[in-house]
Design an enzyme around this catalytic site. Structure first.
Site, mmCIF file in Angstrom:
data_model
loop_
_atom_site.group_PDB
_atom_site.id
_atom_site.type_symbol
_atom_site.label_atom_id
_atom_site.label_comp_id
_atom_site.label_asym_id
_atom_site.label_seq_id
_atom_site.Cartn_x
_atom_site.Cartn_y
_atom_site.Cartn_z
ATOM 1 N N HIS A 190 1.196 -9.533 -2.620
ATOM 2 C CA HIS A 190 -0.019 -9.655 -1.814
ATOM 3 C C HIS A 190 -0.735 -10.961 -2.147
ATOM 4 O O HIS A 190 -0.901 -11.301 -3.327
ATOM 5 C CB HIS A 190 -1.020 -8.544 -2.159
ATOM 6 C CG HIS A 190 -0.596 -7.154 -1.799
ATOM 7 N ND1 HIS A 190 -1.057 -6.497 -0.688
ATOM 8 C CD2 HIS A 190 0.230 -6.277 -2.426
ATOM 9 C CE1 HIS A 190 -0.548 -5.271 -0.649
ATOM 10 N NE2 HIS A 190 0.236 -5.107 -1.694
ATOM 11 N N GLN A 200 1.846 1.405 -5.250
ATOM 12 C CA GLN A 200 2.835 0.907 -4.278
ATOM 13 C C GLN A 200 3.061 1.966 -3.208
ATOM 14 O O GLN A 200 3.335 3.129 -3.530
ATOM 15 C CB GLN A 200 4.156 0.575 -4.981
ATOM 16 C CG GLN A 200 5.166 -0.084 -4.043
ATOM 17 C CD GLN A 200 6.451 -0.509 -4.754
ATOM 18 O OE1 GLN A 200 6.712 -0.117 -5.884
ATOM 19 N NE2 GLN A 200 7.259 -1.307 -4.068
ATOM 20 N N ASP A 206 -1.046 -8.792 6.630
ATOM 21 C CA ASP A 206 -1.152 -7.346 6.429
ATOM 22 C C ASP A 206 -1.888 -6.706 7.617
ATOM 23 O O ASP A 206 -2.862 -7.265 8.121
ATOM 24 C CB ASP A 206 -1.924 -7.086 5.118
ATOM 25 C CG ASP A 206 -1.696 -5.702 4.565
ATOM 26 O OD1 ASP A 206 -1.141 -5.594 3.467
ATOM 27 O OD2 ASP A 206 -2.075 -4.714 5.224
ATOM 28 N N HIS A 223 7.006 -6.701 -2.574
ATOM 29 C CA HIS A 223 6.136 -7.607 -1.802
ATOM 30 C C HIS A 223 5.011 -8.099 -2.690
ATOM 31 O O HIS A 223 4.518 -7.381 -3.557
ATOM 32 C CB HIS A 223 5.581 -6.928 -0.547
ATOM 33 C CG HIS A 223 4.909 -5.619 -0.809
ATOM 34 N ND1 HIS A 223 5.618 -4.447 -1.009
ATOM 35 C CD2 HIS A 223 3.598 -5.287 -0.919
ATOM 36 C CE1 HIS A 223 4.776 -3.459 -1.235
ATOM 37 N NE2 HIS A 223 3.532 -3.947 -1.198
ATOM 38 N N ASN A 250 2.306 -4.474 -6.603
ATOM 39 C CA ASN A 250 2.318 -3.101 -7.106
ATOM 40 C C ASN A 250 3.750 -2.588 -7.257
ATOM 41 O O ASN A 250 4.590 -2.831 -6.388
ATOM 42 C CB ASN A 250 1.555 -2.186 -6.143
ATOM 43 C CG ASN A 250 0.104 -2.598 -5.980
ATOM 44 O OD1 ASN A 250 -0.533 -3.036 -6.934
ATOM 45 N ND2 ASN A 250 -0.427 -2.465 -4.774
#
Ligand code: AMP
Ligand code: ZN
Length: 139
Positions: free
Chosen positions: A103, A95, A32, A101, A88
């Site tokens: 995390h 989100q 990230d 995706h 999310n």
């Protein structure tokens, strides 16, 4: 299945650079750019699914299998004590990138990662009714 205007579709195709941890035909895992902690990683399917409600079940299974390997490698490399897996769905749920995706956030005791929520108090009757109603939808 890609969307021209989707950031993570572009990362999946390599059109936007990323610090890539792993990639195969179907998935990409990268770090990230605004990490909650060192090693904060994201796993995406290369095909575009906006969220959990669109995600293909077989893809979901493979993605989570991959997550177990990546979590282990992240833990070994960063030396973290624990890890949050967060995902999310929808703006109301936080989100910001509308391409599914997962995390992976390495955690250590005393770190300043701010996750969590104020705990409510369940209405146990409502919980029982709701559980039964949802269960019926799964039959
Ligand atoms: P979410 O809020 O669950 O949609 O998470 C989106 C995540 O994508 C955030 O943690 C962002 O920091 C991360 N992000 C946004 N752009 C990039 C990028 N170009 N490369 C890596 N991560 C990104
Ligand atoms: Zn996409």
């Amino acid at each position: 299945m890609t969307k021209d205007d989707c950031l993570f579709c572009k990362i999946g195709k390599g059109e936007i650079p990323s610090a890539t941890i792993f990639e195969n035909d179907e998935f990409k895992c990268f770090l990230d750019v605004a990490p909650a902690s060192r090693g904060h990683a994201l796993i995406i399917p290369k095909n575009h699914y906006s969220n959990i409600f669109e995600l293909d079940k077989a893809v979901a299974g493979k993605l989570f299998t991959l997550a177990t390997d990546i979590a282990a490698a992240l833990k070994e490399e960063t030396g973290c004590e624990g890890m949050n897996l967060i995902q999310n769905n929808g703006e109301c749920a936080g989100q910001t990138v509308h391409h599914f995706h997962l995390h992976l956030i390495p955690r250590n005791s005393g770190d300043r990662v701010g996750l969590g929520w104020p705990q409510g108090k369940a209405d146990l009757d409502d919980n029982a009714k709701l559980a039964e109603a949802i269960n019926k939808r799964l039959q």
